[in-house]
Design an enzyme around this catalytic site. Structure first.
Site, PDB file in Angstrom:
ATOM      1  N   GLY A 355      43.238  46.337  46.184  1.00 28.56           N
ATOM      2  CA  GLY A 355      42.015  45.737  45.653  1.00 28.56           C
ATOM      3  C   GLY A 355      41.907  45.958  44.164  1.00 28.56           C
ATOM      4  O   GLY A 355      42.819  46.490  43.519  1.00 28.56           O
ATOM      5  N   GLN A 356      40.774  45.533  43.605  1.00 32.82           N
ATOM      6  CA  GLN A 356      40.541  45.623  42.165  1.00 32.82           C
ATOM      7  C   GLN A 356      39.278  46.441  41.935  1.00 32.82           C
ATOM      8  O   GLN A 356      38.202  46.069  42.390  1.00 32.82           O
ATOM      9  CB  GLN A 356      40.385  44.224  41.559  1.00 32.82           C
ATOM     10  CG  GLN A 356      40.230  44.204  40.042  1.00 32.82           C
ATOM     11  CD  GLN A 356      41.550  44.435  39.313  1.00 32.82           C
ATOM     12  OE1 GLN A 356      42.621  44.165  39.860  1.00 32.82           O
ATOM     13  NE2 GLN A 356      41.470  44.929  38.088  1.00 32.82           N
ATOM     14  N   GLY A 360      40.410  48.885  36.999  1.00 30.04           N
ATOM     15  CA  GLY A 360      41.779  48.471  37.200  1.00 30.04           C
ATOM     16  C   GLY A 360      42.120  48.327  38.673  1.00 30.04           C
ATOM     17  O   GLY A 360      41.318  48.619  39.552  1.00 30.04           O
ATOM     18  N   LYS A 376      45.356  54.395  41.715  1.00 30.73           N
ATOM     19  CA  LYS A 376      44.386  53.670  40.898  1.00 30.73           C
ATOM     20  C   LYS A 376      44.931  53.609  39.464  1.00 30.73           C
ATOM     21  O   LYS A 376      45.050  54.629  38.782  1.00 30.73           O
ATOM     22  CB  LYS A 376      43.028  54.385  40.932  1.00 30.73           C
ATOM     23  CG  LYS A 376      41.946  53.769  40.075  1.00 30.73           C
ATOM     24  CD  LYS A 376      40.664  54.587  40.211  1.00 30.73           C
ATOM     25  CE  LYS A 376      39.579  54.079  39.286  1.00 30.73           C
ATOM     26  NZ  LYS A 376      38.354  54.897  39.394  1.00 30.73           N
ATOM     27  N   ASP A 473      27.057  56.030  40.906  1.00 32.33           N
ATOM     28  CA  ASP A 473      27.579  54.734  41.347  1.00 32.33           C
ATOM     29  C   ASP A 473      27.851  54.751  42.850  1.00 32.33           C
ATOM     30  O   ASP A 473      28.894  54.295  43.304  1.00 32.33           O
ATOM     31  CB  ASP A 473      28.856  54.391  40.567  1.00 32.33           C
ATOM     32  CG  ASP A 473      29.180  52.896  40.641  1.00 32.33           C
ATOM     33  OD1 ASP A 473      28.274  52.096  40.954  1.00 32.33           O
ATOM     34  OD2 ASP A 473      30.341  52.533  40.404  1.00 32.33           O
TER      35      ASP A 473
END
Length: 642
Positions: A355-356, A360, A376, A473
């Site tokens: 995934g993104q 990055g 990552k 987050d």
């Protein structure tokens, strides 16, 4: 030269139990019955630990949201457990009487040293000399004066320091209990000197030595005309005396011949004359060998530099170099080469891309020994992301919990900045709950377990870790799931570290994900534990409902999931809020309580939201009464929060 030295003739300098030899009381507070109750509870915890652990060094803490209290005690290594426990009980009994409403208390007794503070008493080399308890024995009336010749005051004082240094080495490096005793046999006519050194058991040997050396240095110049001295810090203590104050034989004996009088002159050099032939040959030989070694060293340095230059392995900035060396010294992380990671991901092929992320792409990889990893890779054009990368490495390396993703290592080579995590086969939570087909795999019991696991991970970050961490987050895509669907909080790039006394922070750069941001953070940049609690509340509602908060469009009067949940709650139609795929199997009481807790977490004012501790307690209880929530944040707006 005649010098007078004080000698003790069989006396006991210490006061009776209950009268501390020394005490320090700091930081006054108004009378608080909760604080006093916690103080009594902490006394029970430390006394019990002293009796049961057999280490003579109990520690513990009692903590509520208002009054955290930490305590640590040290009893000399030859003190029996019952005497140690009794002394600790006496210290706490005297604490309120002697210090009143003081929050920072330190006591030195004959059988124990007790420290109580509202700050976590974790070892900090910068504060070794703070809050020192110093007992100097100079007052006993039974002192006899004896004339001593051939030795200076400085020589005697200097050798006391040597004795303490040798005892400190023994405690730090040759004792599993971080405890040692010593004896120095000076000379005829001089008294024997006895010593003791001790460190907290959770100190590393080098930290123990550093602690003892610091407080020993603090006492420098204080040995003259004293019978004994006891200096106790929070993490270590030492003592010396002219009588044997410990039981059994000393673990370290030092004789007068083993030490050096610091004031003794070195022998005078011989007469300077013309060098002999043998000396000349020796000088030439040394010169040739030295020159050859310097040339060889220069060649090796040039060779290494040339190889590094050819392979282009160098750091591109001072910050980058500090990061690499910081990782290299850590025993908790592995430093990977870029070529290893390239091989593990088939040169970062699209087939291995998972995934993104915000900074990055993320790839799946496999190391030669078969271990699967998640990689990552910081986007090369993301200059802004380097700070977050460094933050994540330094932070996660210090965090270990079953509900936090485990960082295995990293790579910082040239322009490449890469994090290596444990691979979790089930990807992230959003992959399941927002997919109409896959959400059916998460039946109610699994969703409840995921909610509780995330809460436990947050509680660790906010309260029980070595650092107080605000994630900033928390969202569904940052909750990874292992093979058994256990949740693990990930992505600490935006996390902030707090000291134990801080409760909130402020930033001009607001970063995170809209829809999960607390209103005070989105509008003013204020973040705290309560802003993480808000994000967690949004996450609970998404897990129960199966739809994203930011993309929720049902019912034209309410633009987001929070408003829709509130409307149904007030109309007692909360069952309509539950995802259709689990509504038939879910426990009605559990589901209703989870919605109630979620609405409490997303209150508009931070003070109305529960603490993380309270959230965990409410989730784990079926009988605890829950407050009625007020309307949530962003309620009644006509558009999306920005």
């Amino acid at each position: 030269m005649f010098i007078v030295l004080l000698l003790i003739l069989g006396f006991e300098p210490f006061a009776a139990a209950g009268d501390p030899l020394e005490q320090i009381c700091n930081t006054s507070i108004p009378y608080n019955s909760t604080y006093q109750a916690n103080l009594e509870l902490l006394s029970t915890v430390l006394s019990r630990n002293a009796s049961s652990t057999g280490t003579n060094q109990p520690k513990g803490f009692v903590r509520t949201d208002q009054d955290p209290i930490y305590g640590v005690a040290q009893c000399p290594g030859d003190t029996i457990a019952s005497a140690c426990s009794s002394c600790i009980t006496t210290a706490f009994h005297d604490a309120w009487r002697l210090c009143g409403s003081q929050m920072d208390m330190h006591f030195l007794y004959g059988d124990c040293i007790v420290h109580v503070s509202t700050e976590d008493l974790v070892y900090n080399s910068s504060f070794v000399l703070h809050r020192l308890l110093i007992f100097r024995d100079t007052t006993d009336p039974s002192i006899q004066f004896i004339e001593i010749t051939n030795f200076t005051d400085a020589s005697i004082d200097g050798n006391i320091k040597v004795l303490l240094q040798e005892t400190a080495k023994q405690a730090a490096y040759n004792s599993t209990m971080m405890y040692a005793t010593g004896r120095l046999d000076l000379s005829e006519g001089l008294p024997l000197l006895y010593s003791m050194a001790q460190c907290n058991l959770d100190l590393r040997p080098n930290d123990c030595w550093d602690c003892l050396d610091n407080i020993r240095s603090a006492a420098r110049g204080s040995f003259h005309e004293q019978h004994g001295e006891w200096i106790a810090g929070v993490w270590c203590n030492f003592r010396y005396s002219t009588y044997q104050f410990y039981n059994d034989q000393p673990t370290k004996k030092t004789g007068w011949s083993d030490v050096v009088d610091p004031t003794t002159n070195m022998p005078a050099p011989g007469p300077v004359g013309v060098p002999r032939q043998k000396d000349k040959r020796h000088i030439i030989k040394v010169w040739i060998i030295t020159t050859a070694m310097l040339l060889l060293a220069s060649f090796l340095c040039f060779f290494v530099w040339f190889k590094l230059f050819k392979r282009n392995i160098k750091v591109s900035s001072q910050e980058d170099e500090e990061l690499v060396w910081g990782i290299g010294r850590s025993s908790e992380l592995k430093l990977f080469n870029f070529s290893q990671l390239s091989d593990a991901t088939s040169n970062f092929s699209d087939e291995n891309k998972l995934g993104q992320g915000g900074f990055g792409p993320v790839y799946k990889g496999q190391l030669p020994e078969g271990l699967e990893i998640a990689i990552k890779r910081l986007a090369s054009q993301s200059g802004q992301g380097f700070t977050e990368f460094k933050n994540e490495v330094q932070l996660i390396a210090k965090l270990q919990h079953t509900n936090l993703v485990r960082l295995l290592g990293c790579c910082s080579q040239g322009e490449e900045k890469i994090l290596i995590y444990e691979y979790l086969a089930n990807k992230s939570l959003d992959f399941f709950i927002f997919d109409e087909t896959k959400k059916a795999l998460l039946e109610w019991n699994k969703r409840k377990a995921i909610i509780e696991g995330i809460a436990q991970g947050l509680l660790y970050l906010h309260k029980h870790s070595r650092l107080r961490v605000i994630h900033r987050d928390l969202k569904a895509s940052n909750i990874l799931l292992d093979i058994e669907m256990n949740p693990k909080i990930s992505d600490f790039g935006l996390a902030k570290i707090f000291s134990s006394n801080d409760t909130e922070g402020n930033t001009k750069r607001i970063a995170g994900t809209y829809g999960y941001m607390a209103p005070e953070y989105a509008s003013e940049g204020l973040f705290s534990i309560k802003s993480d609690v808000f994000s967690f509340g949004v996450l609970i509602l998404e897990i129960i409902n199966g739809k994203r908060n930011s993309c929720f469009h049902q019912n034209g009067d309410f633009f987001n999931l929070l408003g829709y949940a509130w409307k149904l709650w007030k109309e007692e139609r909360w069952l309509e809020f539950v995802d259709e795929s689990i509504v038939s199997e879910s426990d009605m009481l559990e589901t209703m309580r989870c919605i109630n807790i979620a609405l409490l977490c997303v209150q508009e004012n931070a003070v109305d939201r529960p603490s993380t501790t309270s959230v965990v307690a409410m989730l784990s209880s079926e009988t605890m009464a829950l407050p009625e929530p007020k309307h949530p944040a962003y309620f009644g707006y006509g558009g999306r929060a920005t």
